[in-house]
Design a protein around this motif. Structure first.
Motif: not given
Length: 326
Positions: A304-309, A250-270
């Motif tokens: 883990k939190p520090g790695e995600n940051e 949930e923290r990563m979703e807020r920080a990066l503007g992504v959304k997922s129901d699992a433990n991973f995300f995709i993000k458009r980077v070009g």
């Protein structure tokens, strides 16, 4: 004489040490009993690893009969032996590549369709086979039973087979799992226990058929030891660690503007290749989604939190470098 199948076997996961690996979507918290488990594996490595009794005990824990396999991947090839030869196989456009690879190895006719269950249902024919990943890899979308109903109905009406890959279902809050006479479900402990090198998964449905074609002793002594400790653990490890993962997700979703129901995300980077190389120089490994047919996207997991940051900061730099993928 023997011709190779021209289809990539590349998947996520670091090929060399020294990178912070977000490319494999795993529980970042290993079980507390891991060391004891490896000691037990040594103890039983001098005999053939039979595991029928452990399989029975796992069935009791799950609540229905299971067939233990070496992860989901072995189950896909057992399905090939049992059901794919000469069949029409329906596969979503952007999903796990091993479905198509297994289908082509067994000479099936592959038809690609939309990732939405309702539209995919229109492609189901009599005696065909449908592969569907839930939550889907790589986008993490989870479909509730109500959303899957058109596909479930189509499979039943056409006497087809739905292969439901639930590899990441343990990471979903309040998951649902449909059942049916024409549904076979594939699950694995590789992801939720963060142990991709220990190949243990299981199949729900058609147990007699799967057990008739699987290899003997396939999970090895380490797999046997893992099952012993898993049964003692009674999924307590998941109850402890999943809330930690959900909070970070949930923290990563807020920080990066992504959304997922699992433990991973995709993000458009070009340009996924360029983004992957940029992040490697920062000591971080993510997955290019080019093999999923999404060359503008990368996939990354929750750690883990520090790695995600560290990843969040690096991805913000990627956005500045590459114009937010636009």
């Amino acid at each position: 004489m023997l011709e190779p199948v021209k289809f990539s076997t590349y998947h996520g996961g670091a090929r060399k040490e020294g990178l912070l690996d977000f490319s494999a979507s795993l529980n970042p918290y290993p079980p507390e009993w891991l060391g004891e488990m490896f000691e037990r594996a040594k103890e039983v490595s001098n005999r053939y690893p039979y595991y029928e009794k452990l399989e029975e005990n796992l069935s009791e824990l799950i609540g229905e009969e299971v067939t233990v396999t070496t992860g989901i991947t072995e189950a896909l090839y057992l399905i090939g032996i049992l059901a794919l030869r000469g069949r029409k196989v329906v596969i979503p456009e952007h999903t796990y590549g091993e479905y198509e690879r297994a289908a082509r190895i067994f000479g099936a006719k592959v038809v690609k369709g939309p990732n939405e269950p309702e539209k995919l249902a229109e492609l189901v024919e009599r005696d065909s086979v449908v592969f569907f990943c839930n939550p889907n890899n790589p986008d993490g979308r989870f479909y509730r039973t109500k959303e899957l109903k058109p596909l479930l109905d189509a499979v039943e009406d056409k006497n087809a087979l739905l292969v439901l890959d639930e590899a990441f279902i343990d990471f979903v809050k309040k998951p649902e799992s449909p059942s049916g006479e024409n549904v076979v479900k594939l699950r694995t402990f590789t992801k939720s226990y963060g142990l991709p090198g220990i190949r243990v998964g299981y199949v729900l449905g058609f147990s007699e058929a799967f057990k008739s074609v699987r290899m003997p002793w396939s999970i090895g002594s380490t797999g046997v030891a893992f099952l012993e400790f898993l049964l003692k653990d009674n999924f307590e490890h998941l109850r402890k660690t999943m809330p930690l993962i959900w909070r970070e997700k949930e923290r990563m979703e807020r920080a990066l503007g992504v959304k997922s129901d699992a433990n991973f995300f995709i993000k458009r980077v070009g340009d996924a290749k360029k983004a992957v190389e940029y992040l490697k120089r920062r000591g971080i490994l993510v997955r290019s989604c080019e093999s999923f047919g999404l060359p503008e996207y990368i996939r990354f997991s929750v750690r883990k939190p520090g790695e995600n940051e560290r990843l969040i900061r690096a991805l913000k730099d990627v956005e500045r470098e590459m114009g937010n993928g636009r």
